[in-house]
Enzyme design. Structure first.
Site, PDB file in Angstrom:
ATOM      1  N   CYS A   2      42.925 -23.220  -4.992  1.00  0.00           N
ATOM      2  CA  CYS A   2      42.803 -24.662  -4.817  1.00  0.00           C
ATOM      3  C   CYS A   2      44.190 -25.288  -4.816  1.00  0.00           C
ATOM      4  O   CYS A   2      45.140 -24.755  -5.360  1.00  0.00           O
ATOM      5  CB  CYS A   2      41.975 -25.329  -5.905  1.00  0.00           C
ATOM      6  N   LYS A 591      45.434 -18.544   0.574  1.00  0.00           N
ATOM      7  CA  LYS A 591      46.687 -17.790   0.635  1.00  0.00           C
ATOM      8  C   LYS A 591      47.152 -17.324  -0.739  1.00  0.00           C
ATOM      9  O   LYS A 591      47.640 -16.215  -0.886  1.00  0.00           O
ATOM     10  CB  LYS A 591      47.770 -18.642   1.295  1.00  0.00           C
TER      11      LYS A 591
HETATM   12  C1  F6R Z   1      46.291 -10.467   3.673  1.00  0.00           C
HETATM   13  C2  F6R Z   1      46.878 -11.283   2.629  1.00  0.00           C
HETATM   14  C3  F6R Z   1      46.530 -10.978   1.228  1.00  0.00           C
HETATM   15  C4  F6R Z   1      47.782 -11.106   0.339  1.00  0.00           C
HETATM   16  C5  F6R Z   1      47.365 -11.017  -1.135  1.00  0.00           C
HETATM   17  C6  F6R Z   1      48.550 -11.001  -2.057  1.00  0.00           C
HETATM   18  O1  F6R Z   1      46.765 -10.843   4.931  1.00  0.00           O
HETATM   19  O2  F6R Z   1      47.610 -12.200   2.886  1.00  0.00           O
HETATM   20  O3  F6R Z   1      45.961  -9.713   1.088  1.00  0.00           O
HETATM   21  O4  F6R Z   1      48.682 -10.110   0.673  1.00  0.00           O
HETATM   22  O5  F6R Z   1      46.563 -12.119  -1.438  1.00  0.00           O
HETATM   23  O6  F6R Z   1      49.256 -12.197  -1.997  1.00  0.00           O
HETATM   24  P1  F6R Z   1      50.723 -12.298  -2.524  1.00  0.00           P
HETATM   25  O7  F6R Z   1      51.566 -11.421  -1.677  1.00  0.00           O
HETATM   26  O8  F6R Z   1      51.075 -13.745  -2.393  1.00  0.00           O
HETATM   27  O9  F6R Z   1      50.713 -11.833  -3.948  1.00  0.00           O
END
Ligand code: F6R
Length: 596
Positions: A2, A591
């Protein structure tokens, strides 16, 4: 997850709030809402994205203080009643995080005759604050009192009907930043959301409370004392224009990989590793999703360059197992956002065990970057598409650079190896640019995968990690059933899933594994699979008779790996477009995954 935002302005605040929410949409986009203090509250909520919210406010909403929220559903479905802000007795709240003790709080409130609209954990918060306010507490004190009763993680922004000129903010666990600009005091889960209205921002610490008013931002620490936090410049969202040209942020970010890789390489090229990290006897590589795959792809390179064992573990498992660690272990935590709850939990688990920590992280102000002993940054730039693309390739490059720096320090890298790896690293940006030019071939492959509705990716060594990333991309963007297998493992059972015409995408490069991967490609072909081979020039001739579709990628060795990354990203984007799915905002995702 969120995204929350709050603002006190010298002018009506609603449209600025919605603009800021638009930049937080990557954190969740199931529903959105805002409240503006009036007289009274003006409230709007929508199921779905921010454009709907902007349409719904029109030119109304005169209030100069307000809060807003974009949601990724945890407790309760994506319905209007579960959208934030939640309101009770003149108190409106937006919340990012999870309140663990909400059930017991809620049942006490129900017994007292209070009523609830939603299924969320968040709705108890305005009830607690309103009770404190009714007992005579000032806004800041009312929020402090409520927070003392909450267990779990939260970043909240609170608006009071009877104090319509201020917003109160509190943080425990979930990231949140306060910011200031001409005539504006604001709060957001990510400072980039405030780029158009604020000049600088400060990250709140756990236990902090902040009061936003027309006089500016006042911050109190967990003891209730006035405190200062470090103010930094707000950076904008630099890729906005490109998304228009490419049709989506994700596609633009794939195209931006060459420059992102060059930036990352320039940043890390001359970095020196501190002694206590360089002397590691073992590395523990940890990440989630694509970041885990980047670590898996780099792992053979790290082992070869540094000459020590490198363990690999998903953060969500690592935090659960709390496995014994051998002496001399250094943790390498890989994360684009530096905010993912699982990786932060691993950091908190390893710190008291005196494990030195390296953070390979893209967001410089993130908690992971600030908490590690060594920040080893990627310079991918802001990634607005939910799927990791340029951050993924930058992580691979950063990790291999890390291996090279470690190896040079320890004397495990010869001059010849150093020259060879440097040459390969220097070449990856150009390789990505050339791979992108094969887009028409990737589009044709995407058509085939969409038609079949499934795909199996296989590879060995680093290419097995690329296969895993390929399957993840194909699941998350076009929502296709995709699986990845280490090519050599197929024969132990999974080969039974291969049937006439089933697409198998083979990731292979020259070198020690190519012949074995070729044999695995033959095996699936013999069972009727439709073989799509993503290979380098050196192995093209060998794969040609086996492949129904042969993509000869640019680069060799390390370069092939980067070219394969571009290939799988573009295939997934095309498949999503063909199926009419939103490329930047795939369903059920966000994200930054800030829930465990
Ligand atoms: C896939 C994707 C997710 C991130 C995961 C980890 O395309 O974006 O699998 O890689 O949520 O996120 P971070 O790298 O921000 O810890």
């Amino acid at each position: 997850m969120c995204g929350i935002v709050g603002m006190v302005n010298g002018h009506p605040v609603a449209r600025d709030l919605v603009t800021a929410l638009g930049r937080l949409e990557y954190r969740g986009y199931d529903s959105a809402g805002l409240a503006v203090a009036g007289p009274g509250f003006d409230i709007r909520k929508v199921v779905g994205g921010i454009p709907g919210l902007m349409d719904s406010i029109g030119n109304g909403f005169a209030g100069r203080a307000g809060i807003g929220h974009t949601r990724w559903a945890t407790h309760g479905r994506a319905e209007l009643r579960n959208a934030h802000p939640h309101v009770w007795n003149g108190v409106a709240v937006v919340h990012n995080g999870i309140i663990e003790n909400y059930r017991s709080l809620r049942s006490g409130m129900l017994e007292r005759g209070e009523t609830f609209q939603s299924e969320t954990d968040s709705e108890v918060i305005p009830h607690l604050i309103a009770a404190a306010r009714a007992a005579g507490a000032a806004p800041v004190e009312a929020v402090r009192g409520a927070c003392a009763e909450l267990q779990g993680d939260y970043a909240i922004a609170v608006l009071f009907e009877d104090a319509p000129d201020r917003v109160i903010v509190a943080r425990q666990g979930s990231p949140v930043m306060v910011a200031r600009g001409p005539q504006t005091a604001a709060v957001a889960s990510d400072p980039a959301a405030l780029a158009s209205v604020c000049d600088d921002y400060a990250t709140l610490e756990d236990g902090d409370l902040a009061e936003l008013s027309t006089e500016g931002v006042t911050i109190y620490d967990s003891d209730g004392c006035l405190t200062r936090r470090r103010w930094q410049k707000v950076e904008g969202a630099e890729d906005d224009g490109r998304a228009l040209v490419y049709g989506s942020f994700t596609r633009a970010e794939i195209a931006a990989q060459p420059e992102a890789l060059r930036r990352t390489d320039a940043k890390l090229r001359d970095r020196v590793i501190p002694l206590h990290i360089a002397e590691a006897e073992r590395l523990l590589l940890v990440g989630c999703g694509s970041s885990l795959h980047a670590a898996a792809a780099a792992r053979p390179w790290l082992e070869c360059l540094i000459g020590i064992p490198c363990d690999l573990e998903a953060a969500s498992e690592c935090r659960t197992r709390e496995a014994p660690l051998s002496r001399g272990t250094v943790g390498v935590l890989v994360s684009q956002s530096g905010e993912t709850a699982d990786i932060l939990a691993v950091m908190e688990m390893l710190k008291p065990r005196n494990v030195p920590l390296v953070a390979v992280v893209n967001v410089p102000h993130a908690q992971l970057a600030r908490g590690a002993d060594l920040s080893w940054p990627t310079e991918a730039g802001r990634e607005q598409g939910v799927a990791a693309t340029k951050s993924f390739t930058c992580q691979m490059l950063a990790l291999i650079r890390f291996g090279l720096a470690m190896g040079l320090h320890r004397g495990t890298v010869t001059l010849d190896t150093m020259v060879a790896v440097e040459r390969e690293l220097n070449g990856v940006a150009a390789v990505c640019a050339r791979a992108e030019k094969l887009d028409l071939q990737f589009e044709a492959i995407a058509e085939r995968l969409v038609q079949e509705g499934e795909a199996l990716f296989i590879g060995r060594g680093s290419a097995a990690a690329m296969a895993a990333e390929g399957a993840l991309k194909l699941k998350e963007l076009p929502y296709l059933r995709a699986e990845a297998y280490a090519a050599g493992e197929l024969k132990y059972g999974a080969i039974a899933t291969v049937h006439e015409g089933s697409p198998v995408i083979v990731c292979a490069g020259a070198g020690q594994y190519a012949n074995r991967t070729l044999a695995n490609a033959e095996e699936v072909r013999a069972r009727g699979a439709y073989v799509i081979a993503l290979v380098d020039d050196a192995s093209a001739a060998a794969f040609a008779p086996v492949a129904d579709e042969l993509v000869v990628l640019p680069g060799a060795g390390l370069g092939t790996l980067f070219a394969q990354a571009v290939a799988i990203q573009l295939i997934a984007v095309h498949a999503a477009i063909l199926l009419n799915h939103p490329v930047d905002r795939p369903r059920h995702q966000a994200k930054s995954v800030t829930v465990a």
